[in-house]
Design a protein around this motif. Structure first.
Motif, short mmCIF file in Angstrom:
data_model
loop_
_atom_site.label_atom_id
_atom_site.label_comp_id
_atom_site.label_asym_id
_atom_site.label_seq_id
_atom_site.Cartn_x
_atom_site.Cartn_y
_atom_site.Cartn_z
N THR A 55 30.38 24.35 46.77
CA THR A 55 31.13 25.21 47.68
C THR A 55 32.61 25.31 47.36
N THR A 56 33.09 24.54 46.37
CA THR A 56 34.53 24.59 46.05
C THR A 56 34.82 24.92 44.59
N TYR B 230 34.02 27.55 41.36
CA TYR B 230 33.45 28.85 40.96
C TYR B 230 32.68 28.66 39.66
N THR C 278 30.74 30.15 36.64
CA THR C 278 30.55 31.40 35.91
C THR C 278 29.17 31.35 35.29
N SER D 175 23.16 25.33 40.54
CA SER D 175 24.17 26.34 40.91
C SER D 175 23.63 27.77 40.86
N ILE E 267 23.83 30.53 46.44
CA ILE E 267 24.83 31.55 46.07
C ILE E 267 25.15 32.45 47.26
N LYS F 190 26.89 30.52 50.21
CA LYS F 190 28.30 30.27 49.89
C LYS F 190 29.11 31.56 50.06
N SER F 191 28.55 32.67 49.63
CA SER F 191 29.22 33.96 49.81
C SER F 191 29.43 34.25 51.29
N TYR G 280 32.36 32.07 52.74
CA TYR G 280 33.72 32.53 52.42
C TYR G 280 34.01 33.91 53.00
N ILE H 195 40.86 24.76 48.91
CA ILE H 195 40.65 26.16 48.49
C ILE H 195 41.59 27.05 49.29
N GLU I 205 36.86 35.17 45.51
CA GLU I 205 36.18 34.83 44.26
C GLU I 205 34.77 34.27 44.50
N PHE I 206 34.55 33.76 45.70
CA PHE I 206 33.26 33.17 46.04
C PHE I 206 32.35 34.17 46.76
#
Length: 310
Positions: free
Chosen positions: A84-85, A87, A89, A134, A140, A143-144, A147, A177, A184-185
């Motif tokens: 959760t903290t 990012y 890729t 992840s 995913i 988490k989106s 945020y 954060i 970005e999340f």
């Protein structure tokens, strides 16, 4: 359940206050708990979360994780903290071979966690675990959502997610954060890459025998589906060549399946389309279409090329 570890979500505000909008708090709590339970489910570790009295210093929500093995609980919560903290890729939809390898690695990780002891390097194991899971679509999306809720509250200046021991002592350095990176999340779209079945068999129920943008109906894998027919050459063969359909007529085709994530990260099918008809099966010998022959040739060339570099 005797072992205890704690997870803390620390909100920092731009006005030095110590209260939080109840709806924002409840939504953020729901997403955090969903992520914890998803991680625990993936790792096959039983845990129960209990809310504790929130603390000041901004506003600090704490949840006590109860379980049978303290190191396992710490791995779960540290993994959640990393997921959760940080990012990551990545492409959340790897190819089939990569997915299979990742599943095997997760199975190996689960076996290792069952033997976990306090002397083991918990933080390193949590980092490995976070990397392995992840790509989980539910994590995913959750988490989106988290945020998104944080970003929608203009008073929240930053947050941190911390793991504490039973005495409320942090088990690692706080990761903060800032509001500037919340976006970005957040997923820019819920759409996933279209899935393709390049050898799909569809028994036609309702072919469209007149020109126009109408959906066809058929049975695919024992389910009735509606789909768009985008193979223009096949449609022309119906009107120009008088291609006949009978009860039980099927097509072998490339079936494109359009998918999206819902609000809890479940994959939902949003539609079907057929860009290429490969064969027509109508009780007689299969009739291979011109475009089907070209498709099979191109696929064979691609597969041979992939084998050279695998």
């Amino acid at each position: 359940m005797e072992a205890i570890s704690k997870l803390e979500l620390h909100y920092y505000f731009n006005d030095d206050s110590h209260d939080i909008d109840a709806i924002t708090r409840n939504k953020c709590e729901a997403e955090m708990l969903a992520i914890v339970y998803e991680v625990a489910t993936i790792l096959d570790i039983k845990t129960q979360l209990v809310a504790e009295i929130p603390l000041e210093g901004g506003f600090r929500d704490k949840w006590k994780a109860l379980g049978e093995n303290s190191p396992q609980l710490q791995v779960i919560l540290m993994t959640v903290g990393l997921l959760t903290t940080i990012y990551f890729t990545y492409d959340p939809e790897s190819n089939a071979r990569k997915k299979e390898l990742e599943q095997l690695q997760i199975q190996e990780l689960k076996l290792k966690l069952k033997q976990l002891k306090a002397k083991d390097n918990i933080e390193e194991i949590a980092q490995i675990t976070a990397n392995k899971i992840s790509k989980n679509l539910k994590i995913i999306k959750r988490k989106s959502n988290l945020y998104t809720h944080l970003n929608n509250n203009s008073r929240i200046e930053k947050v941190s997610i911390n793991v504490l021991d039973s005495s409320n002592i942090p088990l690692h350095k706080e990761t903060v954060i800032n509001r500037q990176v919340f976006r970005e999340f957040i997923l820019s779209t819920n759409k996933l890459r279209a899935e393709e079945d390049d050898n799909a068999q569809i028994e036609l129920i309702s072919p469209v025998l007149k020109d126009g943008n109408y959906k066809w109906k058929g049975i695919y894998k024992d389910q009735t589906i509606s789909f768009n027919m985008y193979d223009q050459k096949f449609k022309e063969s119906i009107f120009i060549d008088g291609l006949n359909f009978h009860a039980g007529t099927s097509i072998i085709c490339v079936l494109r399946i359009r998918r999206e994530l819902d609000e809890i990260g479940e994959v939902k099918i949003k539609g079907y389309s057929v860009p290429t008809v490969i064969e027509v099966l109508n009780g007689q010998s299969p009739h291979e279409t011109t475009q089907g022959k070209a498709h099979r040739h191109a696929k064979s060339m691609y597969d041979n090329q992939s084998d050279l570099f695998s």
